[in-house]
Write a protein that holds these residues in place. Structure first.
Motif, PDB file in Angstrom:
ATOM      1  N   GLY B 607       0.808  -1.339   0.017  1.00  0.00           N
ATOM      2  CA  GLY B 607      -0.024   0.005   0.040  1.00  0.00           C
ATOM      3  C   GLY B 607       0.903   1.382   0.018  1.00  0.00           C
ATOM      4  N   LEU B 610       2.471   1.827  -3.396  1.00  0.00           N
ATOM      5  CA  LEU B 610       1.368   2.413  -4.157  1.00  0.00           C
ATOM      6  C   LEU B 610       1.207   3.859  -3.939  1.00  0.00           C
ATOM      7  N   LEU B 611       1.176   4.408  -2.701  1.00  0.00           N
ATOM      8  CA  LEU B 611       1.046   5.477  -2.423  1.00  0.00           C
ATOM      9  C   LEU B 611       1.944   6.464  -2.912  1.00  0.00           C
ATOM     10  N   VAL B 614       1.607   7.058  -6.424  1.00  0.00           N
ATOM     11  CA  VAL B 614       0.602   7.857  -6.979  1.00  0.00           C
ATOM     12  C   VAL B 614       1.033   9.251  -6.613  1.00  0.00           C
ATOM     13  N   ILE B 637      -4.352  18.430 -28.852  1.00  0.00           N
ATOM     14  CA  ILE B 637      -5.224  17.324 -29.475  1.00  0.00           C
ATOM     15  C   ILE B 637      -6.688  18.007 -30.109  1.00  0.00           C
ATOM     16  N   PHE B 638      -7.184  19.020 -29.229  1.00  0.00           N
ATOM     17  CA  PHE B 638      -8.281  19.703 -29.690  1.00  0.00           C
ATOM     18  C   PHE B 638      -8.168  20.849 -30.460  1.00  0.00           C
TER      19      PHE B 638
END
Lengths: 114, 638
Positions: B607, B610-611, B614, B637-638
């Motif tokens: 965990g 993962l933290l 992130v 892109i747009f």
């Protein structure tokens, strides 16, 4: 609908997924949260693929072509197929885990470390 | 066929054989190889000399390319002209005699040290020959460094005595200071002329500005002052007496210390063009001559007296160079090689008989036991004191006469030095050989073996007759053979120097006065020291200052050695310990510490991994957001 809504929705879904993975200990919930993140990305891919050619194409012929905006959606199908396979394997693991430990708490698996 | 390369080859072979096989050869074989190599060189040198005498300077003999780069190339080339052959004869001739002498003098050494000694000696002769044979400054520099190295090795030959090592190191360091000057002069020449070949340099001296020439000659003189023991770098030479006595005779009297004179005589054209340098050379030479003579007056160690006498005589040679009497300087190099080598070898013979005692306060009356040493020593003393018609008279007179033409002050100061020379030499002679024996081991005294006395006799004969190759104009017209012989070498300088001939009567009168005064000094010293009893009380006043060598060593210690040492101590204790070591150890400590801290991150909690992942992505996201990359991407892109 403008693309921003899709982005916001998928970002929200993704964040819910992350928070779920980080905070929950139940393996099944974590698994669901991973699926949530996967599908947030899927959603974004579909949205981008639907919107992108409309904005980027320079002439009407290209804009009206039959296969416009298809690539990303096909890609998402593949992801879903792979995810389905992954889910079957993952759930099988969780079932085995439950059978052995009578628990679906991921922290319980710390013991593998040593 | 040209034989030049053979001259240095023999000593090199001798060095290799004796050096590599010193543990397996017998002493007699080592002696034969060592001396034989020099004898072979001597024979080749005679052949070369005859050839040069016959047909003038030989063409430069290139052996191979030494340095070859885009802008300059320096060949390994030998040049045999009149000046080189004179030096070749001195080096190999005197060198051979000293090698023969050494076989007896060093006989008590262990075989491997005996071999080492001869290897060093041969290496020295090789380097010295390289020095005088080279056709450019770089080859000279190679030999220059080689003789410096051999000098170091031989001064520290008895390396188990700590003081001797200190003396060796001092000689080396002093020489290095001079070498810096030599090197800088070479760089200067290379930069201005792009060549170091004598022929090219001397042909193109017009391309050098006055400043260049003065700078180059001053730097070269710094090198010469180091090697030839001139003020301010002379202090190593008396300490160099730590080496075996034949070494002192060969290296520190006859040959190596004259390298500086050779170098200046070789570059005579540059010096002639730099009057400032010439004056500096003359004044430093004269000052050294006087300083050496005054110190020699009060020394009690027989070798120290000779060492300071050498310093003083070298000073005369530089005086000669400074006043433009290049022939006179070379002449004095030659006669000095004879009588000073004879004196040193005689001193060696005395020390040998006295079982290592060098203090003349404990000698006296040695005449009775050592007749040959006595007579050769006496003749050499007469020669160095300048008694006519011995060799020293002619050469010293030539230098002094040239100094007189230059400036009478130089002359009279020089004469004062010469009188002191006469005094201290006969103080030495009388205290050693006359009177009663004051030592303790009387039964020990003996004449040295033939291997030692024969070189003494040969050198004494040379010291007596050596002067006749340079009879001054005033005695006989065109009788100065050496001057005619060397004329081509100094021709360029001669053309630039106004020829002023002295007044013959004036010169004769001065000569007479100096001779009479010298004899007076000799008689005085003879009478005073033949019944010499060492004074019990300490010297006072000037005598004490002289006995302590004007406290020059102490001054150098205080002015240079101590500050350098304490600076070194500062660097060692403060800068290195807390600075350099601190940085190095700090780097190590930092890595260890950070590793210890970072290890905590790897907790095994998936965990937390993962933290971090992130969080890192969020950080990256923010960074790129800040840089506008993501916005630009979306906008694209747009």
């Amino acid at each position: 609908m403008p693309i921003q809504y899709y982005i916001a929705l998928s970002a929200t879904l993704f964040c819910i997924g992350i928070v779920g993975v980080l905070t929950r200990r139940n393996a099944i919930v974590i698994f669901m949260c991973i699926e949530l993140m996967l599908n947030a990305v899927n959603l974004l891919l579909v949205a981008f693929s639907k919107m992108q050619p409309v904005a980027a194409a320079t002439n009407t012929a290209a804009r009206n072509a039959a296969n416009v905006g298809i690539d990303g959606q096909i890609f998402v199908f593949f992801i879903m197929v792979v995810a389905a396979a992954e889910v079957s394997v993952g759930l099988a693991i969780i079932v085995m885990m439950y059978r052995n430990t009578h628990s679906v708490d991921v922290n319980f698996l710390n013991r593998l470390k040593n | 066929m040209n034989l030049v390369y053979l001259v240095p080859l023999f000593p090199l072979l001798g060095f290799l054989i004796n050096g590599l096989l010193r543990k397996s050869l017998s002493k007699s074989l080592i002696g034969i190889i060592g001396s034989g190599a020099i004898l072979a060189s001597f024979i080749v040198s005679i052949l070369l000399f005859l050839q040069v005498k016959e047909q003038g300077a030989l063409p430069v003999e290139p052996l191979f390319t030494f340095i070859n780069t885009g802008t300059f190339n320096i060949g390994f080339a030998f040049q045999v002209d009149q000046l080189s052959t004179i030096f070749l004869l001195i080096i190999t001739g005197v060198g051979f005699l000293i090698h023969v002498y050494s076989t007896a003098y060093m006989h008590d050494e262990e075989t491997k040290h005996f071999g080492r000694y001869f290897a060093y000696l041969n290496l020295f002769v090789f380097s010295m020959l390289l020095l005088v044979l080279g056709a450019n400054y770089l080859i000279m520099f190679l030999g220059w460094e080689g003789v410096g190295l051999c000098s170091y090795l031989l001064i520290g030959f008895w390396f188990k005595v700590d003081n001797y090592n200190v003396a060796a190191r001092k000689a080396f360091v002093m020489n290095r200071i001079g070498d810096v000057g030599f090197l800088l002069a070479m760089f200067w020449l290379l930069q201005k002329l792009g060549t170091l070949n004598y022929a090219d340099v001397f042909a193109n001296y017009k391309n050098l500005s006055g400043t260049d020439i003065t700078g180059i000659t001053l730097l070269l003189f710094l090198g010469a002052a180091g090697k030839s023991a001139q003020i301010p770098l002379y202090t190593w030479l008396p300490d160099a007496m730590a080496g075996p006595t034949p070494v002192s005779a060969l290296i520190h009297a006859a040959t190596m210390v004259t390298a500086g004179i050779y170098m200046i005589a070789r570059s005579n054209i540059l010096y002639t063009l730099a009057p400032l340098t010439e004056n500096v050379v003359a004044i430093i030479g004269l000052a050294t001559a006087i300083l050496g003579a005054t110190i020699a007056l009060k020394q009690n160690d027989i070798k120290k007296v000779l060492a300071y006498s050498t310093v003083s005589q070298l000073g005369y040679m530089f005086l000669g160079l400074g006043v433009g009497a290049y022939t006179g300087a070379v002449f004095h190099v030659m006669t000095h090689a004879f009588f000073k080598a004879c004196l040193f070898l005689g001193a060696g013979s005395v020390i040998h008989a006295m079982s290592g005692e060098q203090d003349m306060r404990y000698m006296g009356g040695l005449k009775k036991w050592m007749p040959i040493t006595n007579i050769t020593f006496l003749l050499s003393c007469l020669a160095i004191a300048g008694v006519p018609p011995l060799s020293g008279f002619f050469s010293k007179d030539e230098i002094l006469a040239a100094a007189d033409l230059h400036n009478p002050v130089l002359y009279w100061v020089g004469v004062a030095g010469a009188l002191m020379t006469a005094f201290y030499m006969f103080r030495l002679y009388a205290a050693t050989f006359l009177g009663k024996f004051r030592g303790t081991h009387e039964h020990h005294l003996h004449e040295s073996p033939a291997a030692m006395t024969i070189p003494l006799i040969v050198l004494a004969i040379l010291a007596v007759v050596g002067g006749f190759i340079g009879i001054p104009e005033v005695f006989a017209k065109d009788a100065h053979w050496l001057e005619h012989f060397l004329a081509p070498v100094f021709a360029q300088s001669k053309a630039l120097q106004p020829e002023h001939l002295g007044d013959a009567t004036h010169e004769l009168m001065l000569m007479g006065i100096v001779t009479v005064l010298s004899i007076v000094m000799i008689v005085w010293a003879w009478r005073k020291y033949s019944k010499y009893q060492p004074a019990a009380e300490e010297e006072t006043g000037l005598g004490k200052v002289l006995e302590n060598k004007w406290y020059v060593d102490e001054a150098y210690n205080a002015a240079v050695v101590k500050p350098v040492n304490s600076f070194g101590g500062f660097l060692k204790n403060v800068v290195e310990k807390s600075g350099i070591d601190g940085i190095v150890n700090g780097a190590g400590r930092f890595v260890q510490y950070s590793a210890r801290q970072l290890r905590l991150l790897q907790s095994g909690q998936v965990g937390s991994y993962l933290l971090f992942m992130v969080l890192s992505i969020v950080v990256l996201f923010l960074i790129f957001w800040n840089q506008g990359i993501i916005i630009a991407f979306i906008q694209k892109i747009f």
